[in-house]
Scaffold this motif. Structure first.
Motif, PDB file in Angstrom:
ATOM      1  N   ILE A  43      34.021 -49.454  -4.972  1.00 33.39           N
ATOM      2  CA  ILE A  43      32.639 -49.076  -5.302  1.00 33.39           C
ATOM      3  C   ILE A  43      31.730 -50.285  -5.113  1.00 33.39           C
ATOM      4  CG2 ILE A  43      31.090 -48.477  -7.206  1.00 33.39           C
ATOM      5  CD1 ILE A  43      33.260 -46.608  -8.275  1.00 33.39           C
ATOM      6  N   GLU A  44      32.188 -51.439  -5.541  1.00 33.17           N
ATOM      7  CA  GLU A  44      31.386 -52.656  -5.432  1.00 33.17           C
ATOM      8  C   GLU A  44      31.066 -52.978  -3.973  1.00 33.17           C
ATOM      9  OE1 GLU A  44      29.094 -55.712  -6.849  1.00 33.17           O
ATOM     10  OE2 GLU A  44      30.083 -54.165  -8.033  1.00 33.17           O
ATOM     11  N   LYS A  45      32.046 -52.840  -3.093  1.00 29.72           N
ATOM     12  CA  LYS A  45      31.827 -53.092  -1.663  1.00 29.72           C
ATOM     13  C   LYS A  45      30.791 -52.109  -1.104  1.00 29.72           C
ATOM     14  CE  LYS A  45      33.082 -54.520   2.554  1.00 29.72           C
ATOM     15  NZ  LYS A  45      32.787 -55.803   3.093  1.00 29.72           N
ATOM     16  N   TYR A  46      30.920 -50.838  -1.477  1.00 28.43           N
ATOM     17  CA  TYR A  46      29.960 -49.824  -1.041  1.00 28.43           C
ATOM     18  C   TYR A  46      28.555 -50.165  -1.546  1.00 28.43           C
ATOM     19  CZ  TYR A  46      27.783 -45.274  -0.296  1.00 28.43           C
ATOM     20  OH  TYR A  46      26.938 -44.267   0.108  1.00 28.43           O
ATOM     21  N   TYR A  47      28.474 -50.593  -2.793  1.00 27.86           N
ATOM     22  CA  TYR A  47      27.202 -50.979  -3.407  1.00 27.86           C
ATOM     23  C   TYR A  47      26.573 -52.158  -2.652  1.00 27.86           C
ATOM     24  CZ  TYR A  47      24.050 -52.414  -7.248  1.00 27.86           C
ATOM     25  OH  TYR A  47      22.964 -52.754  -8.020  1.00 27.86           O
ATOM     26  N   ILE A  48      27.386 -53.146  -2.331  1.00 24.66           N
ATOM     27  CA  ILE A  48      26.891 -54.318  -1.599  1.00 24.66           C
ATOM     28  C   ILE A  48      26.395 -53.911  -0.212  1.00 24.66           C
ATOM     29  CG2 ILE A  48      27.624 -56.468  -0.461  1.00 24.66           C
ATOM     30  CD1 ILE A  48      29.441 -56.899  -2.980  1.00 24.66           C
ATOM     31  N   LEU A  49      27.154 -53.050   0.485  1.00 23.58           N
ATOM     32  CA  LEU A  49      26.720 -52.593   1.806  1.00 23.58           C
ATOM     33  C   LEU A  49      25.383 -51.856   1.731  1.00 23.58           C
ATOM     34  CD1 LEU A  49      30.120 -51.369   3.294  1.00 23.58           C
ATOM     35  CD2 LEU A  49      28.841 -53.420   3.928  1.00 23.58           C
ATOM     36  N   GLN A  50      25.204 -51.047   0.707  1.00 17.94           N
ATOM     37  CA  GLN A  50      23.932 -50.343   0.529  1.00 17.94           C
ATOM     38  C   GLN A  50      22.800 -51.340   0.275  1.00 17.94           C
ATOM     39  OE1 GLN A  50      23.049 -47.224   1.008  1.00 17.94           O
ATOM     40  NE2 GLN A  50      25.102 -46.455   1.392  1.00 17.94           N
ATOM     41  N   LYS A  51      23.064 -52.338  -0.571  1.00 18.48           N
ATOM     42  CA  LYS A  51      22.037 -53.345  -0.864  1.00 18.48           C
ATOM     43  C   LYS A  51      21.656 -54.122   0.394  1.00 18.48           C
ATOM     44  CE  LYS A  51      22.266 -55.754  -4.690  1.00 18.48           C
ATOM     45  NZ  LYS A  51      22.703 -56.494  -5.896  1.00 18.48           N
ATOM     46  N   ILE A  52      22.636 -54.476   1.207  1.00 19.65           N
ATOM     47  CA  ILE A  52      22.347 -55.227   2.437  1.00 19.65           C
ATOM     48  C   ILE A  52      21.534 -54.374   3.406  1.00 19.65           C
ATOM     49  CG2 ILE A  52      23.391 -56.327   4.469  1.00 19.65           C
ATOM     50  CD1 ILE A  52      23.478 -58.012   1.828  1.00 19.65           C
TER      51      ILE A  52
END
Length: 179
Positions: free
Chosen positions: A112-121
């Protein structure tokens, strides 16, 4: 569904199938009356032509709710996030974060954290392309604690500095549903 245009397209397909939604939210539709099998088939075919799919599996719905919540947090809210992502997801979805995290990782192949980071980027890229805000303003708006943290994470994910990204003619943006 990740935007208002998506909601409008789904609403039009619902009307074609003769269905009246009680509520349409990002990634979720609730009905005033239970749909008939023929209506669901027609809806499913109409949604498929638009690139959407009808999700009726419980675990798939949870995954979609996680994604929708993250997209909403990242792309439609501004400023620093007060609560941790794990708390927001657990409260909104009424499940322990550990369960949500394990389910998401097993189905999506990423945390989930990786997905969240990709969305933020992706949001940072969008704001950089608009060129209306300073990097400090972008860091605040996307919930980064500092410009240094944003810059380091941006370079880690994209392989470019923020200034190198701005200088590109082709900004290599990904659609939100492909992250």
């Amino acid at each position: 569904m990740v935007c208002d245009r998506c909601k409008m397209a789904v609403k039009a397909e619902l009307a074609k199938a003769g269905l009246v939604p009680a509520q349409i939210e990002l990634g979720e539709v609730t009905f005033q009356q239970a749909p008939l099998a023929g209506q669901l088939t027609q809806l499913q075919e109409g949604l498929k032509t638009l690139g959407f799919e009808l999700i009726d599996d419980y675990k798939s719905r949870i995954i979609e709710q996680i994604k929708t919540t993250i997209i909403d947090l990242v792309h439609y809210r501004t400023g620093a996030q007060v609560l941790k992502l794990s708390v927001v997801l657990a409260d909104k979805l009424n499940h322990e974060y550990t369960y949500l995290s394990n389910l998401f990782s097993s189905v999506e192949g990423q945390t989930i954290e990786k997905y969240y980071i990709l969305q933020k980027i992706e949001r940072v890229k969008e704001l950089l392309v608009y060129n209306e805000l300073t990097l400090s303003q972008i860091a605040y708006q996307t919930g980064y604690s500092s410009v240094a943290h944003l810059s380091a994470q941006f370079k880690q994910v994209t392989g470019l500095t923020t200034s190198a990204f701005k200088a590109l003619n082709n900004h290599n943006r990904a659609s939100l549903d492909n992250l």
